[in-house]
Design a protein around this motif. Structure first.
Motif, mmCIF file in Angstrom:
data_model
loop_
_atom_site.group_PDB
_atom_site.id
_atom_site.type_symbol
_atom_site.label_atom_id
_atom_site.label_comp_id
_atom_site.label_asym_id
_atom_site.label_seq_id
_atom_site.Cartn_x
_atom_site.Cartn_y
_atom_site.Cartn_z
ATOM 1 N N LEU A 47 0.828 -1.208 0.000
ATOM 2 C CA LEU A 47 0.000 0.000 0.000
ATOM 3 C C LEU A 47 0.862 1.257 0.000
ATOM 4 C CD1 LEU A 47 -2.842 -1.009 2.488
ATOM 5 C CD2 LEU A 47 -3.005 -0.784 0.004
ATOM 6 N N SER A 82 1.417 8.748 -6.769
ATOM 7 C CA SER A 82 0.394 8.275 -7.684
ATOM 8 C C SER A 82 0.620 8.884 -9.066
ATOM 9 C CB SER A 82 -0.996 8.661 -7.160
ATOM 10 O OG SER A 82 -2.000 8.245 -8.050
ATOM 11 N N ALA A 90 -11.565 -15.195 -3.956
ATOM 12 C CA ALA A 90 -10.898 -13.934 -4.288
ATOM 13 C C ALA A 90 -9.784 -14.159 -5.302
ATOM 14 C CB ALA A 90 -10.343 -13.293 -3.023
ATOM 15 N N GLY A 145 -9.639 -12.886 -9.163
ATOM 16 C CA GLY A 145 -8.493 -12.130 -9.648
ATOM 17 C C GLY A 145 -7.881 -12.764 -10.875
ATOM 18 N N ILE A 166 -11.168 -2.180 -11.049
ATOM 19 C CA ILE A 166 -10.358 -2.482 -9.871
ATOM 20 C C ILE A 166 -11.100 -3.355 -8.866
ATOM 21 C CG2 ILE A 166 -11.078 -0.404 -8.669
ATOM 22 C CD1 ILE A 166 -7.599 -2.079 -8.561
ATOM 23 N N PHE A 167 -12.448 -3.267 -8.839
ATOM 24 C CA PHE A 167 -13.185 -4.019 -7.821
ATOM 25 C C PHE A 167 -13.039 -5.533 -8.001
ATOM 26 C CE2 PHE A 167 -16.567 -3.577 -11.076
ATOM 27 C CZ PHE A 167 -16.993 -4.887 -11.171
ATOM 28 N N TYR A 206 -10.280 -7.059 -8.212
ATOM 29 C CA TYR A 206 -9.137 -7.456 -7.388
ATOM 30 C C TYR A 206 -9.297 -7.055 -5.918
ATOM 31 C CZ TYR A 206 -7.044 -7.857 -12.038
ATOM 32 O OH TYR A 206 -6.788 -8.202 -13.339
ATOM 33 N N LEU A 207 -10.260 -6.210 -5.624
ATOM 34 C CA LEU A 207 -10.404 -5.693 -4.259
ATOM 35 C C LEU A 207 -10.633 -6.770 -3.191
ATOM 36 C CD1 LEU A 207 -12.413 -2.353 -4.657
ATOM 37 C CD2 LEU A 207 -9.990 -2.669 -4.112
ATOM 38 N N PRO A 208 -11.369 -7.872 -3.477
ATOM 39 C CA PRO A 208 -11.566 -8.885 -2.422
ATOM 40 C C PRO A 208 -10.269 -9.477 -1.874
ATOM 41 C CG PRO A 208 -13.145 -9.223 -4.199
ATOM 42 C CD PRO A 208 -12.185 -8.182 -4.676
ATOM 43 N N LEU A 210 -7.684 -7.888 -0.847
ATOM 44 C CA LEU A 210 -7.199 -7.096 0.288
ATOM 45 C C LEU A 210 -7.856 -7.511 1.605
ATOM 46 C CD1 LEU A 210 -5.494 -4.854 1.498
ATOM 47 C CD2 LEU A 210 -7.252 -3.207 0.781
ATOM 48 N N PRO A 211 -9.197 -7.510 1.696
ATOM 49 C CA PRO A 211 -9.795 -7.943 2.976
ATOM 50 C C PRO A 211 -9.477 -9.386 3.306
ATOM 51 C CG PRO A 211 -11.488 -7.652 1.292
ATOM 52 C CD PRO A 211 -10.236 -7.057 0.744
#
Length: 226
Positions: free
Chosen positions: A27, A34, A179, A183, A198-199, A201-203, A205-206
């Protein structure tokens, strides 16, 4: 000196901590600087923020080392479930680390290019943009995409071994399998030229936060079987 039994018992908690460390490093690497816009905008921003760019690359290299450590710990914890699958997963995640390091080579090469571009007066339609486009989109970004390919394939194998072992709650293992599979679908779509939101790949992270915290705080159900 620690005995083999003590090392085996501590490995899952160290593994959990490493999951969290890699998340933090990743992160930080992504938010330190950026980059967006045209390649000319990107080159100018890099030239104006050389220190931040170098810090971002440094954290990227640390992330690559973290992946190697994470893969080694996963192998230590899970290899007795199925040594062949664990070895394949280890190889996939070591490949992931290599391609992530390659992406940093592309990013690092942008530093002198951006400086020369600004010194030349930011000329339009020049070889600076062509080379910058190759280094940023062709090397940096594509290497990250390939690194995700190896991550997802290896992740599916690791999380299958967790599910088989019952070391952690099955719900967490299934979360990881879903997840990583989602991905992988996203990566394949990117290879085929599709735009992937992007969503997709988001799972991941949690999930990594969940498994990292669980392993660090609770360990595994029966570490004597490692």
């Amino acid at each position: 000196m620690y005995s083999n039994e003590e090392t085996a018992k501590s490995a899952p908690r160290i593994l959990g901590a490493m999951f969290l460390i890699v998340i933090v490093i990743s992160l930080v690497s992504g938010v330190v600087l950026s980059l967006s816009g045209s390649i000319s905008d990107i080159l100018v921003k890099i030239s104006d923020n050389l220190t931040l760019m170098r810090i971002s690359i440094l954290f990227g290299l640390l992330n690559s080392l973290g992946i190697v450590a994470l893969a080694s710990l996963l192998y230590t914890v899970l290899n007795q479930q199925n040594r062949i699958i664990a070895l394949v997963a280890l190889g996939l995640w070591l490949s992931e680390a290599i391609f992530y390091a390659i992406s940093q080579i592309g990013a690092f090469a942008l530093i002198p290019l951006s400086q020369d571009f600004v010194k030349a007066g930011t000329p339009e339609h020049s070889f600076y943009q062509t080379l910058g486009d190759f280094l940023y989109f062709g090397v940096d970004k594509q290497a990250v995409t390939i690194h995700m390919w190896f991550y997802c394939l290896g992740g599916i194998l690791w999380y299958f071994l967790f599910y088989k072992s019952k070391f952690i709650p099955s719900a967490i293992s299934l979360f990881g399998l879903i997840a990583a599979s989602l991905g992988l679908v996203g990566v394949v779509c990117e290879f085929l030229g599709a735009e992937v939101p992007i969503f997709v790949y988001l799972p991941l992270l949690p999930f990594e936060l969940t498994i990292g915290l669980w392993l660090m705080l609770r360990g595994i159900k029966d570490s004597s079987k490692i």
